[in-house]
Design a protein around this motif. Structure first.
Motif, PDB file in Angstrom:
ATOM      1  N   SER A  99       0.835  -1.212   0.000  1.00  0.00           N
ATOM      2  CA  SER A  99       0.000   0.000   0.000  1.00  0.00           C
ATOM      3  C   SER A  99       0.865   1.254   0.000  1.00  0.00           C
ATOM      4  O   SER A  99       0.596   2.203  -0.745  1.00  0.00           O
ATOM      5  CB  SER A  99      -0.929   0.013   1.214  1.00  0.00           C
ATOM      6  OG  SER A  99      -1.836  -1.055   1.159  1.00  0.00           O
ATOM      7  N   ALA A 100       1.896   1.266   0.818  1.00  0.00           N
ATOM      8  CA  ALA A 100       2.792   2.432   0.875  1.00  0.00           C
ATOM      9  C   ALA A 100       3.528   2.630  -0.446  1.00  0.00           C
ATOM     10  O   ALA A 100       3.672   3.755  -0.926  1.00  0.00           O
ATOM     11  CB  ALA A 100       3.785   2.274   2.029  1.00  0.00           C
ATOM     12  N   ALA A 101       3.972   1.541  -1.065  1.00  0.00           N
ATOM     13  CA  ALA A 101       4.702   1.636  -2.336  1.00  0.00           C
ATOM     14  C   ALA A 101       3.786   2.098  -3.471  1.00  0.00           C
ATOM     15  O   ALA A 101       4.199   2.873  -4.343  1.00  0.00           O
ATOM     16  CB  ALA A 101       5.343   0.292  -2.675  1.00  0.00           C
ATOM     17  N   ILE A 102       2.539   1.650  -3.462  1.00  0.00           N
ATOM     18  CA  ILE A 102       1.565   2.071  -4.474  1.00  0.00           C
ATOM     19  C   ILE A 102       1.295   3.562  -4.321  1.00  0.00           C
ATOM     20  O   ILE A 102       1.315   4.317  -5.297  1.00  0.00           O
ATOM     21  CB  ILE A 102       0.269   1.247  -4.350  1.00  0.00           C
ATOM     22  CG1 ILE A 102       0.538  -0.201  -4.741  1.00  0.00           C
ATOM     23  CG2 ILE A 102      -0.858   1.865  -5.178  1.00  0.00           C
ATOM     24  CD1 ILE A 102      -0.529  -1.172  -4.297  1.00  0.00           C
ATOM     25  N   VAL A 124      -4.614  10.345  -2.814  1.00  0.00           N
ATOM     26  CA  VAL A 124      -4.490   9.039  -3.456  1.00  0.00           C
ATOM     27  C   VAL A 124      -5.462   8.073  -2.788  1.00  0.00           C
ATOM     28  O   VAL A 124      -5.414   7.879  -1.575  1.00  0.00           O
ATOM     29  CB  VAL A 124      -3.051   8.495  -3.328  1.00  0.00           C
ATOM     30  CG1 VAL A 124      -2.940   7.105  -3.952  1.00  0.00           C
ATOM     31  CG2 VAL A 124      -2.051   9.457  -3.949  1.00  0.00           C
ATOM     32  N   VAL A 125      -6.343   7.476  -3.598  1.00  0.00           N
ATOM     33  CA  VAL A 125      -7.307   6.502  -3.102  1.00  0.00           C
ATOM     34  C   VAL A 125      -7.012   5.163  -3.761  1.00  0.00           C
ATOM     35  O   VAL A 125      -7.027   5.061  -4.991  1.00  0.00           O
ATOM     36  CB  VAL A 125      -8.762   6.940  -3.409  1.00  0.00           C
ATOM     37  CG1 VAL A 125      -9.751   5.883  -2.937  1.00  0.00           C
ATOM     38  CG2 VAL A 125      -9.064   8.288  -2.787  1.00  0.00           C
ATOM     39  N   LEU A 126      -6.714   4.158  -2.953  1.00  0.00           N
ATOM     40  CA  LEU A 126      -6.491   2.812  -3.474  1.00  0.00           C
ATOM     41  C   LEU A 126      -7.850   2.172  -3.721  1.00  0.00           C
ATOM     42  O   LEU A 126      -8.615   1.970  -2.776  1.00  0.00           O
ATOM     43  CB  LEU A 126      -5.686   1.968  -2.489  1.00  0.00           C
ATOM     44  CG  LEU A 126      -4.169   2.138  -2.516  1.00  0.00           C
ATOM     45  CD1 LEU A 126      -3.722   3.545  -2.290  1.00  0.00           C
ATOM     46  CD2 LEU A 126      -3.509   1.193  -1.559  1.00  0.00           C
ATOM     47  N   VAL A 153      -5.836   2.813  -8.776  1.00  0.00           N
ATOM     48  CA  VAL A 153      -5.752   3.975  -7.894  1.00  0.00           C
ATOM     49  C   VAL A 153      -6.495   5.133  -8.527  1.00  0.00           C
ATOM     50  O   VAL A 153      -6.512   5.278  -9.751  1.00  0.00           O
ATOM     51  CB  VAL A 153      -4.265   4.365  -7.682  1.00  0.00           C
ATOM     52  CG1 VAL A 153      -4.115   5.703  -7.006  1.00  0.00           C
ATOM     53  CG2 VAL A 153      -3.540   3.288  -6.901  1.00  0.00           C
ATOM     54  N   LYS A 154      -7.101   5.966  -7.700  1.00  0.00           N
ATOM     55  CA  LYS A 154      -7.665   7.239  -8.165  1.00  0.00           C
ATOM     56  C   LYS A 154      -6.897   8.347  -7.474  1.00  0.00           C
ATOM     57  O   LYS A 154      -6.773   8.363  -6.249  1.00  0.00           O
ATOM     58  CB  LYS A 154      -9.146   7.330  -7.828  1.00  0.00           C
ATOM     59  CG  LYS A 154      -9.814   8.569  -8.388  1.00  0.00           C
ATOM     60  CD  LYS A 154     -11.324   8.527  -8.155  1.00  0.00           C
ATOM     61  CE  LYS A 154     -12.011   9.701  -8.798  1.00  0.00           C
ATOM     62  NZ  LYS A 154     -13.476   9.627  -8.617  1.00  0.00           N
ATOM     63  N   LEU A 155      -6.358   9.255  -8.278  1.00  0.00           N
ATOM     64  CA  LEU A 155      -5.605  10.396  -7.764  1.00  0.00           C
ATOM     65  C   LEU A 155      -6.424  11.665  -8.001  1.00  0.00           C
ATOM     66  O   LEU A 155      -6.775  11.964  -9.142  1.00  0.00           O
ATOM     67  CB  LEU A 155      -4.256  10.516  -8.473  1.00  0.00           C
ATOM     68  CG  LEU A 155      -3.459  11.800  -8.206  1.00  0.00           C
ATOM     69  CD1 LEU A 155      -2.967  11.848  -6.768  1.00  0.00           C
ATOM     70  CD2 LEU A 155      -2.310  11.934  -9.179  1.00  0.00           C
ATOM     71  N   ILE A 181      -8.522  14.609 -12.325  1.00  0.00           N
ATOM     72  CA  ILE A 181      -8.417  13.308 -11.661  1.00  0.00           C
ATOM     73  C   ILE A 181      -7.685  12.355 -12.592  1.00  0.00           C
ATOM     74  O   ILE A 181      -7.766  12.476 -13.808  1.00  0.00           O
ATOM     75  CB  ILE A 181      -9.790  12.708 -11.272  1.00  0.00           C
ATOM     76  CG1 ILE A 181     -10.670  12.556 -12.508  1.00  0.00           C
ATOM     77  CG2 ILE A 181     -10.455  13.536 -10.191  1.00  0.00           C
ATOM     78  CD1 ILE A 181     -11.912  11.739 -12.277  1.00  0.00           C
ATOM     79  N   ASP A 182      -6.954  11.425 -12.001  1.00  0.00           N
ATOM     80  CA  ASP A 182      -6.254  10.384 -12.747  1.00  0.00           C
ATOM     81  C   ASP A 182      -6.699   9.030 -12.201  1.00  0.00           C
ATOM     82  O   ASP A 182      -6.694   8.829 -10.981  1.00  0.00           O
ATOM     83  CB  ASP A 182      -4.736  10.473 -12.532  1.00  0.00           C
ATOM     84  CG  ASP A 182      -4.103  11.687 -13.142  1.00  0.00           C
ATOM     85  OD1 ASP A 182      -3.981  11.720 -14.372  1.00  0.00           O
ATOM     86  OD2 ASP A 182      -3.725  12.606 -12.391  1.00  0.00           O
ATOM     87  N   TYR A 183      -7.082   8.143 -13.093  1.00  0.00           N
ATOM     88  CA  TYR A 183      -7.274   6.747 -12.738  1.00  0.00           C
ATOM     89  C   TYR A 183      -6.016   6.028 -13.205  1.00  0.00           C
ATOM     90  O   TYR A 183      -5.612   6.165 -14.361  1.00  0.00           O
ATOM     91  CB  TYR A 183      -8.497   6.154 -13.438  1.00  0.00           C
ATOM     92  CG  TYR A 183      -9.793   6.724 -12.923  1.00  0.00           C
ATOM     93  CD1 TYR A 183     -10.391   6.206 -11.775  1.00  0.00           C
ATOM     94  CD2 TYR A 183     -10.406   7.784 -13.572  1.00  0.00           C
ATOM     95  CE1 TYR A 183     -11.574   6.734 -11.300  1.00  0.00           C
ATOM     96  CE2 TYR A 183     -11.597   8.311 -13.106  1.00  0.00           C
ATOM     97  CZ  TYR A 183     -12.177   7.782 -11.974  1.00  0.00           C
ATOM     98  OH  TYR A 183     -13.343   8.308 -11.500  1.00  0.00           O
ATOM     99  N   MET A 184      -5.397   5.276 -12.313  1.00  0.00           N
ATOM    100  CA  MET A 184      -4.114   4.650 -12.612  1.00  0.00           C
ATOM    101  C   MET A 184      -4.184   3.147 -12.409  1.00  0.00           C
ATOM    102  O   MET A 184      -4.835   2.676 -11.475  1.00  0.00           O
ATOM    103  CB  MET A 184      -3.030   5.192 -11.693  1.00  0.00           C
ATOM    104  CG  MET A 184      -2.841   6.669 -11.753  1.00  0.00           C
ATOM    105  SD  MET A 184      -1.629   7.179 -10.500  1.00  0.00           S
ATOM    106  CE  MET A 184      -1.390   8.871 -10.995  1.00  0.00           C
TER     107      MET A 184
END
Length: 153
Positions: A29-32, A105-107, A117-119, A125-128
């Motif tokens: 989670s931290a790395a993501i 940052v939302v996982l 992820v949604k930033l 907004i970015d979906y990643m």
């Protein structure tokens, strides 16, 4: 009767205690989160090395776009090398972001080697999609849009 009780008990156990899946742990989670932050913070500073750290070399970033004088829409793409160049110059005059830029940052989903992820940034907004390769999380896909879709031209 005993047979029915055993089956019912087994089904109840499966429903209440599903099989273990390869889900996130705190290190993943931290790395993501860090990969997503490297992506956005590298545009704040600017820092192309930080951008390169968070993205995979085969990254593709997409958004919808319109021609200003025509009703036609199309898909606009950027790639990793363009994003690294963007990070080097986008905010060079320190005029693209507010003093305390938004970077939430939302996982959305994390599996053993993939994540969504949604930033939330200030104006978009970015979906990643991220992938874990060689024990490192990297962004491979970005789909983004401005909060105001009229800006996509």
């Amino acid at each position: 009767m005993k047979y029915t009780t055993v089956i019912t008990g087994s089904l109840l156990t499966l429903c209440l205690f599903p099989r273990a899946t390869h889900a996130q742990n705190s290190r993943d989670s931290a790395a993501i989160r860090q990969a997503a932050l490297d992506y956005i913070e590298s545009q704040h500073k600017p820092d192309p090395g930080q951008m390169a750290r968070g993205i995979h070399p085969r990254l593709v970033k997409r958004t919808f776009w319109k021609y200003a004088k025509q009703p036609r829409e199309y898909l606009r793409e950027s790639h990793a090398d363009e994003m690294i160049l963007l990070a080097a110059s986008y905010n060079a005059n320190n005029d693209k972001f507010p003093p305390n830029p938004r970077k939430e940052v939302v996982l959305l989903d994390v599996s053993s080697n993939t994540a969504s992820v949604k930033l939330y940034a200030d104006t978009w907004i970015d979906y990643m999609h991220l992938v874990k390769l060689n024990d490192e999380w990297k962004i491979v896909n970005v789909l983004w849009q401005f909060n105001d879709p009229q800006r996509h031209q």
